[in-house]
Scaffold this motif. Sequence first.
Motif, PDB file in Angstrom:
ATOM      1  N   ASN A 116       0.815  -1.213   0.000  1.00 13.24           N
ATOM      2  CA  ASN A 116       0.000   0.000   0.000  1.00 13.24           C
ATOM      3  C   ASN A 116       0.852   1.268   0.000  1.00 13.24           C
ATOM      4  N   LEU A 117       1.937   1.236  -0.775  1.00  8.13           N
ATOM      5  CA  LEU A 117       2.815   2.391  -0.883  1.00  8.13           C
ATOM      6  C   LEU A 117       2.368   3.278  -2.042  1.00  8.13           C
ATOM      7  N   THR A 118       2.602   4.564  -1.908  1.00  6.82           N
ATOM      8  CA  THR A 118       2.260   5.493  -2.985  1.00  6.82           C
ATOM      9  C   THR A 118       3.434   5.725  -3.923  1.00  6.82           C
ATOM     10  N   GLU A 119       4.589   5.183  -3.565  1.00  3.78           N
ATOM     11  CA  GLU A 119       5.763   5.304  -4.423  1.00  3.78           C
ATOM     12  C   GLU A 119       6.635   4.067  -4.256  1.00  3.78           C
ATOM     13  N   ILE A 120       7.515   3.859  -5.215  1.00  2.47           N
ATOM     14  CA  ILE A 120       8.436   2.734  -5.159  1.00  2.47           C
ATOM     15  C   ILE A 120       9.671   3.157  -4.372  1.00  2.47           C
ATOM     16  N   THR A 121       9.972   2.444  -3.305  1.00  2.00           N
ATOM     17  CA  THR A 121      11.088   2.788  -2.429  1.00  2.00           C
ATOM     18  C   THR A 121      12.348   2.007  -2.826  1.00  2.00           C
ATOM     19  N   ASP A 122      13.489   2.433  -2.244  1.00  2.00           N
ATOM     20  CA  ASP A 122      14.745   1.729  -2.504  1.00  2.00           C
ATOM     21  C   ASP A 122      14.648   0.279  -2.047  1.00  2.00           C
ATOM     22  N   ARG A 123      13.997   0.055  -0.918  1.00  2.00           N
ATOM     23  CA  ARG A 123      13.862  -1.310  -0.389  1.00  2.00           C
ATOM     24  C   ARG A 123      13.017  -2.168  -1.329  1.00  2.00           C
ATOM     25  N   VAL A 124      11.988  -1.594  -1.900  1.00  2.00           N
ATOM     26  CA  VAL A 124      11.145  -2.323  -2.846  1.00  2.00           C
ATOM     27  C   VAL A 124      11.962  -2.739  -4.059  1.00  2.00           C
ATOM     28  N   VAL A 125      12.789  -1.835  -4.571  1.00  2.00           N
ATOM     29  CA  VAL A 125      13.639  -2.169  -5.721  1.00  2.00           C
ATOM     30  C   VAL A 125      14.633  -3.257  -5.345  1.00  2.00           C
ATOM     31  N   GLU A 126      15.192  -3.160  -4.143  1.00  2.00           N
ATOM     32  CA  GLU A 126      16.155  -4.156  -3.675  1.00  2.00           C
ATOM     33  C   GLU A 126      15.535  -5.558  -3.653  1.00  2.00           C
ATOM     34  N   ILE A 127      14.288  -5.643  -3.218  1.00  2.00           N
ATOM     35  CA  ILE A 127      13.586  -6.925  -3.174  1.00  2.00           C
ATOM     36  C   ILE A 127      13.208  -7.382  -4.579  1.00  2.00           C
ATOM     37  N   ALA A 128      12.846  -6.431  -5.409  1.00  2.00           N
ATOM     38  CA  ALA A 128      12.328  -6.754  -6.744  1.00  2.00           C
ATOM     39  C   ALA A 128      13.392  -7.319  -7.674  1.00  2.00           C
ATOM     40  N   VAL A 129      14.634  -6.875  -7.522  1.00  2.00           N
ATOM     41  CA  VAL A 129      15.688  -7.292  -8.463  1.00  2.00           C
ATOM     42  C   VAL A 129      15.869  -8.806  -8.489  1.00  2.00           C
ATOM     43  N   PRO A 130      16.134  -9.476  -7.357  1.00  6.36           N
ATOM     44  CA  PRO A 130      16.295 -10.934  -7.420  1.00  6.36           C
ATOM     45  C   PRO A 130      15.006 -11.661  -7.792  1.00  6.36           C
ATOM     46  N   GLU A 131      13.863 -11.152  -7.311  1.00  2.08           N
ATOM     47  CA  GLU A 131      12.596 -11.803  -7.650  1.00  2.08           C
ATOM     48  C   GLU A 131      12.328 -11.751  -9.150  1.00  2.08           C
ATOM     49  N   ALA A 132      12.633 -10.614  -9.750  1.00  2.00           N
ATOM     50  CA  ALA A 132      12.403 -10.464 -11.183  1.00  2.00           C
ATOM     51  C   ALA A 132      13.348 -11.341 -11.987  1.00  2.00           C
ATOM     52  N   ARG A 133      14.571 -11.493 -11.517  1.00  2.00           N
ATOM     53  CA  ARG A 133      15.523 -12.367 -12.209  1.00  2.00           C
ATOM     54  C   ARG A 133      15.029 -13.806 -12.214  1.00  2.00           C
ATOM     55  N   VAL A 134      14.485 -14.252 -11.086  1.00  2.00           N
ATOM     56  CA  VAL A 134      13.932 -15.600 -11.010  1.00  2.00           C
ATOM     57  C   VAL A 134      12.743 -15.736 -11.957  1.00  2.00           C
ATOM     58  N   GLU A 135      11.859 -14.758 -11.922  1.00  2.00           N
ATOM     59  CA  GLU A 135      10.674 -14.783 -12.779  1.00  2.00           C
ATOM     60  C   GLU A 135      11.061 -14.803 -14.256  1.00  2.00           C
ATOM     61  N   ARG A 136      12.044 -13.962 -14.621  1.00  2.00           N
ATOM     62  CA  ARG A 136      12.488 -13.905 -16.013  1.00  2.00           C
ATOM     63  C   ARG A 136      13.111 -15.228 -16.436  1.00  2.00           C
ATOM     64  N   HIS A 137      13.895 -15.827 -15.537  1.00  2.00           N
ATOM     65  CA  HIS A 137      14.543 -17.108 -15.821  1.00  2.00           C
ATOM     66  C   HIS A 137      13.498 -18.196 -16.045  1.00  2.00           C
ATOM     67  N   GLU A 138      12.495 -18.242 -15.176  1.00  2.00           N
ATOM     68  CA  GLU A 138      11.454 -19.263 -15.300  1.00  2.00           C
ATOM     69  C   GLU A 138      10.674 -19.113 -16.604  1.00  2.00           C
ATOM     70  N   LYS A 139      10.403 -17.871 -16.997  1.00  2.00           N
ATOM     71  CA  LYS A 139       9.686 -17.643 -18.248  1.00  2.00           C
ATOM     72  C   LYS A 139      10.531 -18.049 -19.450  1.00  2.00           C
ATOM     73  N   ASP A 140      11.838 -17.785 -19.377  1.00  2.00           N
ATOM     74  CA  ASP A 140      12.723 -18.189 -20.469  1.00  2.00           C
ATOM     75  C   ASP A 140      12.772 -19.706 -20.595  1.00  2.00           C
ATOM     76  N   ILE A 141      12.777 -20.404 -19.465  1.00  2.00           N
ATOM     77  CA  ILE A 141      12.780 -21.869 -19.491  1.00  2.00           C
ATOM     78  C   ILE A 141      11.513 -22.389 -20.162  1.00  2.00           C
ATOM     79  N   GLU A 142      10.392 -21.756 -19.877  1.00  2.00           N
ATOM     80  CA  GLU A 142       9.118 -22.190 -20.444  1.00  2.00           C
ATOM     81  C   GLU A 142       9.093 -22.077 -21.970  1.00  2.00           C
TER      82      GLU A 142
END
Length: 218
Positions: A116-142
Motif C-alpha cells: 500500500n505504498l504510494t511510491e516505489i522505495t529503494d527497499r522495494v527495488v532491492e527486493i524486486a531485483v532478485p525476484e524479477a531475475r527468477v521470474e524472467r529465468h522461469e519464463k525463459d525456461i518455459e
Amino acid sequence: MSERVGQPADQSSATPDTGFEVLQSTVEFRGPVEPLHGHEQNDHFALIYDEQAEQFATVIPYIKQGLERGERCLYIVDEGVIADSQLETIADAAGGDARVALSILRTAARQAQRQNLTEITDRVVEIAVPEARVERHEKDIETLTHHQRTLYQIIEEHEAISPSDLYEKYEQHVDDPKTNRTVRNYLSKMDQYDVIEAAGTSRDRTYRSVSETFDHIE
C-alpha cells in the motif's frame, strides 16, 4: 509512445501486430473497443486503470512488443512514483537487457501495491531485483523447445560440462538429435538470454547452470 525503426512492411496477422492489438490481448483489457480504421501505430490511445498493478500488467506487454519489433520506446511516469536513482539501479541490474528491466519494474510495482505504498522505495527495488531475475529465468525456461530443454536439463545435472560431453549425452536423450552446429547455436542463444552460462574460450569452454544463483531467494 514509440517510433518505428526498420520495421518490415508485411507482418502476419496471426499474432498481435499493432500496439492496440497487444493491449487487447492482455487479461486486463476490458470493453468492446475496436481499433479505428485509419489509425497508425504511433496514434494515441488512453488506458484507464484502477490500480498500479493493473497499469503495469497492461503497459509492460505493450512496451515489450515494441522493443521486440525494434522500435524506440519512451515511458513517462508520474513524478515521485519512482526516482531516477532507482531507475538507474534497475538498469544496472538488468545489464542492458530490456526484458529484465521491465520484469524488475513490474515486480517493484507489485511489491509497492502489496505494501500500500504510494511510491516505489529503494527497499522495494532491492527486493524486486532478485525476484524479477527468477521470474524472467522461469519464463525463459518455459519458452525452450524440446531439444533446448533437454540440453538445459543435462547442464543442470552437472557442475560444468564440456561441449563434446554435452552433445554426447544430448544424443542419448533424444530420438532425433540436431546437428552439432545447431546445438551450438541453441547454446549460444541460451547463454545470451542467461538461461545457462558459458565459461572459457572456444577450446576450453564449459557450460554451467545459473539456477544456483537463485537458491537464496525464497
